[in-house]
Design an enzyme around this catalytic site. Structure first.
Site, mmCIF file in Angstrom:
data_model
loop_
_atom_site.group_PDB
_atom_site.id
_atom_site.type_symbol
_atom_site.label_atom_id
_atom_site.label_comp_id
_atom_site.label_asym_id
_atom_site.label_seq_id
_atom_site.Cartn_x
_atom_site.Cartn_y
_atom_site.Cartn_z
ATOM 1 N N GLU A 90 0.957 -1.432 0.037
ATOM 2 C CA GLU A 90 -0.502 0.096 0.016
ATOM 3 C C GLU A 90 0.799 1.334 -0.045
ATOM 4 O OE1 GLU A 90 -2.891 0.396 3.202
ATOM 5 O OE2 GLU A 90 -3.737 -1.965 2.222
ATOM 6 N N GLU A 97 -5.237 -9.035 1.339
ATOM 7 C CA GLU A 97 -6.057 -8.420 2.462
ATOM 8 C C GLU A 97 -7.659 -7.973 2.270
ATOM 9 O OE1 GLU A 97 -4.231 -4.880 4.391
ATOM 10 O OE2 GLU A 97 -2.078 -5.678 4.272
HETATM 11 C C1 BGC Z 1 -3.315 -2.319 5.775
HETATM 12 C C2 BGC Z 1 -3.441 -3.226 7.371
HETATM 13 C C3 BGC Z 1 -4.481 -2.456 8.011
HETATM 14 C C4 BGC Z 1 -5.190 -3.152 7.688
HETATM 15 C C5 BGC Z 1 -6.477 -2.301 8.943
HETATM 16 C C6 BGC Z 1 -4.271 -1.325 5.528
HETATM 17 O O1 BGC Z 1 -4.320 -0.685 5.119
HETATM 18 O O2 BGC Z 1 -2.535 -2.577 4.915
HETATM 19 O O3 BGC Z 1 -1.908 -3.025 7.673
HETATM 20 O O4 BGC Z 1 -3.949 -3.293 9.384
HETATM 21 O O5 BGC Z 1 -5.687 -1.659 6.503
HETATM 22 O O6 BGC Z 1 -6.320 -0.967 8.448
#
Ligand code: BGC
Length: 453
Positions: A167, A352
């Site tokens: 990111e 994610e």
């Molecule tokens: C990040 C994580 C973060 C998650 C929730 C993403 O932007 O890669 O490190 O904990 O979102 O905010």
């Protein structure tokens, strides 16, 4: 009849974490401090003055955490490497104990049939490099390539899927433009420079990989699809700016070789003309794109919102998570089909996806009930399936996160894990959502047809 969900044979299911969020012991065994170590110890920066000093104590409990992954049937694990554990000064001297930690982790994952997916940079820049200007110093591309090479030489072959950056948008927006994340700057002139050197660093790392590595390397971005609040010319233009800023700023140069034209509109004189040689460096053939998806954004023009002049519009009837993010699964299908169309259907992993909801701070009789997270996961994995049906080339899904952990400057106030962590005792308890996800994994998606798991 309920719909049946079939996923490609080689589709992989896993979970994700990041070093500073879970490891703890940030200075153990010769590690150097990172900018997050410094930021967390600067009064007023973190909610409740939380720090990553202990976090989930994964630095000591990694065996237990791998055993939990195994128990849940996870096939892959995306983790990040702390640059300053391996190179305490960010460059030069290697810390063998730091490397050993990641080697043991990787070997034990492999012994348990869990594929390691390693992210080289998930925000914890060595503090020693920040002292030299961090992402604002053009030399950082060489520093990042040097660090990448150390990792590729030690672990490629055992790690077969690497990500350069996690990111970059968050690094520059939070770290250099709005200042809520380390290193906490708020400067319109710095943000474009940091972005560009992040991307040059990505390019150099990929080049280093092609010389040394034999498997896959990609870039992880967060995409938040933008929908216009109205069809007015102003709102449409605002939506276009928001979308360029967040969703195209990094993928366009990495895949298409140029920045979106809106960048100059957004940053004005703070957006430099970059040399063509840099653009050539940034555009490297990639084996995959990692997409992190959490929510969408409905955008409207707003003169007062610096510097984009865009504000989000809250959707009154919709569900929001504990981080104030709208639950909008269709946005994941839209995002994946947008990536397919704009960038020529690259291989994509959802690196994610997940949500913080209110979970009880303590498990009750070994159980944590989190029905909203189950529903979130069910709907979003179904949305991935819809994208596959629409022809997207999706290789796998990683839930964020394996464990409740340090949510950056929000400290331990938000629980994203499918495994509950009691931060007083470090007891881990798989939540109901972990059991649900385990069923989805074990059935290779078939369990998504049930409504009442
Ligand atoms: C990040 C994580 C973060 C998650 C929730 C993403 O932007 O890669 O490190 O904990 O979102 O905010």
């Amino acid at each position: 009849m309920s719909k049946s969900y079939a996923f490609p044979k080689d589709f992989i299911w896993g979970s994700a974490t990041a070093a500073y969020q879970i490891e703890g012991s940030p200075l153990a065994d010769g590690a150097g401090p990172s900018i997050w170590q410094r930021f967390a110890h600067t009064p007023g920066r973190m909610l409740n003055n939380d720090t990553g000093d202990v976090a989930c104590d994964h630095y000591h409990r990694w065996r237990e955490d791998i055993a939990l992954m195994k128990e849940l049937g996870m096939q892959a694990y995306r983790f990040s490497i702390s640059w300053s554990r391996v190179l305490p000064e960010g460059r030069g001297k290697v810390n063998p104990k730091g490397l050993d930690f990641y080697e043991r982790l990787v070997d034990t994952l492999l012994e348990n049939d869990i594929q390691p997916v390693a992210t080289l940079f998930h925000w914890d820049l060595p503090a020693a490099l920040d002292d030299r200007g961090g992402w604002l110093n053009p030399d950082i591309a060489d520093w990042f390539a040097e660090y990448s090479e150390v990792m590729f030489k030690r672990l490629d072959g055992r790690v077969r899927r690497w990500a350069t950056l996690n990111e970059p948008w968050v690094v520059t927006d939070g770290g250099y433009l709005h200042g809520a994340l380390a290193p906490g700057h708020r400067n319109r002139f710095e943000a474009p420079i940091a972005s560009h050197h992040l991307m040059r660093s990505h390019g150099k790392s990929v080049q280093a990989y092609r010389a040394l590595g034999k498997h896959e390397i990609g870039l992880v971005v967060n995409i938040e699809p933008k929908y216009a609040a109205s069809q007015s010319a102003e709102d449409l233009a605002a939506t276009r700016r928001a979308e360029a800023y967040m969703n195209r700023q990094y993928l366009d140069p990495a895949i298409l070789g140029s920045y979106p034209e809106e960048m100059r509109e957004i940053f004005g004189e703070a957006w430099p003309d970059w040399p063509q040689a840099d653009m050539d460096l940034i555009k490297q053939p990639l084996d995959f794109i990692g997409v992190n998806y959490y929510t969408r954004n409905v955008s409207k023009h707003d003169e007062t919102n610096w510097p984009l002049k865009v504000s989000p519009v809250r959707q009154p009837q919709h569900t929001y998570t504990e981080t104030g993010w709208e639950v909008f699964p269709q946005g994941l299908t839209d995002t994946l089909t947008w990536v397919k169309e704009r960038y020529g259907n690259p291989k994509v992993f959802i690196t994610e996806n997940g949500a913080a909801f209110f979970d009880p701070p303590k498990a009750e009789n070994g159980r944590v009930r989190d029905p909203l997270r189950i529903s979130y996961l069910r709907q979003h994995i179904r949305a991935v399936h819809a994208a596959i049906e629409a022809g997207c080339n999706i290789g796998g899904y990683f839930v964020w996160s394996l464990l409740d952990n340090l949510e950056w400057s929000l400290g331990y106030s938000k629980r994203f894990g499918v495994i509950h962590v009691d931060f007083e005792t470090q007891t881990r308890t798989p939540k109901d959502s972990a059991r649900y996800y385990a069923k989805v994994v074990a059935s290779h998606g078939a369990a998504l047809s049930n409504e009442d798991d």
